[in-house]
Design a protein around this motif. Structure first.
Motif, short mmCIF file in Angstrom:
data_model
loop_
_atom_site.label_atom_id
_atom_site.label_comp_id
_atom_site.label_asym_id
_atom_site.label_seq_id
_atom_site.Cartn_x
_atom_site.Cartn_y
_atom_site.Cartn_z
N ASN A 115 -3.40 4.73 -2.52
CA ASN A 115 -4.53 6.23 -1.85
C ASN A 115 -3.55 7.66 -2.64
N ASN A 143 3.56 -1.17 -5.81
CA ASN A 143 2.40 -1.21 -5.42
C ASN A 143 0.79 -1.95 -5.79
N TRP A 151 -2.33 -1.32 -3.73
CA TRP A 151 -3.07 -0.14 -3.81
C TRP A 151 -2.71 1.14 -2.72
N TYR A 164 0.60 6.23 -0.14
CA TYR A 164 -0.28 6.85 -0.03
C TYR A 164 0.91 8.23 -0.98
N ILE A 206 -5.22 0.69 -8.06
CA ILE A 206 -4.59 -0.08 -7.65
C ILE A 206 -4.92 -0.54 -8.70
N SER A 244 2.85 0.31 3.92
CA SER A 244 2.44 -0.84 4.31
C SER A 244 2.78 -1.75 5.42
N TYR A 246 -0.53 -7.98 -7.38
CA TYR A 246 -0.33 -8.32 -5.78
C TYR A 246 -0.85 -10.07 -6.82
N ASN A 289 0.76 -0.93 -0.33
CA ASN A 289 -0.19 -0.14 -0.13
C ASN A 289 0.72 1.23 -0.50
N ARG A 335 -7.53 -2.49 8.84
CA ARG A 335 -6.43 -2.77 7.45
C ARG A 335 -5.25 -2.87 8.32
#
Ligand SMILES: Cc1cc2nc3c(=O)[nH]c(=O)nc-3n(C[C@H](O)[C@H](O)[C@H](O)COP(=O)(O)OP(=O)(O)OC[C@H]3O[C@@H](n4cnc5c(N)ncnc54)[C@H](O)[C@@H]3O)c2cc1C
Length: 440
Positions: free
Chosen positions: A300, A296, A298, A88, A311, A98, A316, A86, A182
């Motif tokens: 945001n 990455n 995800w 941002y 995403i 993460s 993944y 994850n 989360r």
């Protein structure tokens, strides 16, 4: 007993699966395909077919009913628990998020704010019952407990991307539920669950069980009326045809339920009209190169772009399963006036492409193989302060009418596949129990 189920999402299919061995089950689905929000595209690359969800999906280790169901259907061997990175994106920079270590080094927050954030997460993890937080706004609660800077620089953009203009009215119970799930990760980061071949395998397995046991699933059949007489269900109307039945399980959006029961659900009528839903406009893009080279999954976003998250599915789930890079670009929207709902598909895609170009200077449209857009207006209830009072019961009032779906208690304070599976099971169990009582 003849049972009609309205909607072939996971709530409807799970209810049908529970009931089909001892009852005659008919599922009516408005769309041409089954699966509802968990439905998939069937795509092809180099002559090989694959399934990929129209909306990005993964599961958590705490999704116990769903995991039990997957096992029961003999699909356990398809389960993958994979690392999901994850990050941002804030003002042009990527911050990895993460591991707890990375979160506690999130540069846009000062050291003091990071301590406040850490304490807030710790406090949330100790909360067992979110009920008292249903009557408090998330915004007020964060401002009181962690202060303005943590709210504005960390939570506000995330809440805005999830609830848009409704962000300020969302309950603290929702936020707590979300952070709890989360933040349940080890030192090495978060592992999320996915089914090899996609959740289409689950949808198909449930549908297969229903049909093999003599049930029917009819797609492209919208139910326009639930016929109720003398406070008991008589049947449904679809395509102008009356279908008599002993019971109905409805999984449709509350405002639709209100319409198809002609506003006749007594005390529930006001609540059905009062529950607000929001929509999601989600693009899926096939690329011949990776978009996020740092791996990455995800991302945001706090930036001036018309979407809230990017995403990269193939960062993944192994790329080899698809042979092309798959990226979701997505945004929630609040009502039918949003341009994400009113604009033509190609215009939404164009606005998303421009946003990607602004965020990723190395992104080139020449590497895009195809794009798809899936939009629905009814993808999640808005969990406003006081929402708990609006949670719908499994029995709707009239004899033989049951409810299961995103509006059920199993889906509060966050809706999920697990919550809808559980709602489907609970409505089916209640129906069987009431049937037994009546037949005695
Ligand atoms: C963008 C996005 C991402 C998500 N990600 C995740 C995730 O990662 N993990 C997770 O667990 N959950 C996720 N979810 C949530 C999950 O998809 C849902 O909670 C679940 O699939 C809902 O199932 P349901 O059966 O309750 O509702 P739905 O899937 O909405 O099913 C209702 C069905 O009823 C049909 N219908 C409506 N009206 C009528 C009518 N009049 N007649 C006949 N049929 C009708 C609809 O077409 C639909 O198929 C996500 C959802 C979205 C939108």
């Amino acid at each position: 007993m003849k049972i009609v189920i309205i909607g072939s999402g996971l709530a409807g299919l799970s209810a049908g699966y529970r009931l089909c061995k001892s009852n005659e089950v008919i599922v009516f689905e408005r769309d041409p395909d089954i699966g509802g929000m968990a439905a998939s595209y069937c795509l092809e690359h180099s002559g090989k077919k694959y399934f990929i969800e129209r909306y990005y999906h993964h599961i958590f280790r705490s999704d116990s009913e769903l995991l039990t169901l997957i096992k029961e259907l003999g699909l356990e061997k398809k389960m993958l628990w994979l690392e999901a990175k994850n990050a941002y994106f804030v003002d042009g920079k990527n911050y990895p998020m993460s591991t707890p270590f990375e979160i506690l080094h999130f540069k846009p927050l000062s050291t003091l704010d990071l301590v406040k954030l850490g304490l807030l997460v710790f406090r949330i993890r100790l909360i067992k019952d979110t009920t008292p937080y249903d009557r408090i706004k998330a915004k007020d609660w964060i401002l009181d407990t962690a202060g303005k800077s943590v709210y504005e620089n960390f939570f506000a953009p995330l809440m805005k991307s999830k609830f848009g203009d409704n962000a300020d009215s969302v309950s603290a119970a929702w936020l707590i539920g979300r952070v709890k799930i989360r933040s349940d990760r080890g030192k090495e980061g978060e592992k999320l669950g996915y089914m090899r071949g996609g959740f289409n395998s689950l949808v198909e397995a449930l549908a297969g069980e229903i049909t093999v046991n003599g049930g029917e699933i009819r797609t492209g059949r919208e139910v326009t009326e639930i016929v109720i007489k003398d406070n008991a269900v008589q049947g449904v109307v679809t395509g102008g045809e009356f279908i008599a039945c002993d019971a109905v399980i409805s999984t449709v959006e509350p405002v639709v339920l209100d319409a198809i029961t002609g506003g006749k659900l007594g005390t529930l009528h006001e609540t059905l009209r009062d529950i607000r839903y929001q929509g999601t406009a989600c693009a899926l893009i096939g690329l011949d190169v990776r978009l996020m080279k740092n791996g990455n999954y995800w991302l945001n976003i706090k930036a001036d772009v018309p979407f809230g998250a990017v995403i990269e599915h193939t960062n993944y789930v192994p790329f080899e399963d698809y042979g092309e890079h798959l990226v979701y670009v997505t945004s929630y929207f609040q009502n039918e006036k949003s341009t994400l709902w009113t604009q033509k598909e190609e215009d939404v895609i164009e606005s998303y492409m421009k946003g990607l170009e602004r965020m990723f200077p190395e992104f080139s449209r020449s590497r895009v193989r195809w794009t798809k857009l899936y939009r629905r207006i009814d993808t999640a209830p808005v969990y406003e302060k006081g929402y708990l009072e609006k949670v719908l019961p499994f029995a709707a009032g009239p004899y033989g009418l049951y409810l299961a779906g995103m509006f059920s208690s199993t889906n509060y304070p966050e809706r999920s596949m697990n919550g809808s599976v559980k709602a489907g099971f609970e409505s089916a169990e209640l129906l069987m129990k009431e049937k037994e009582i009546k037949s005695k």
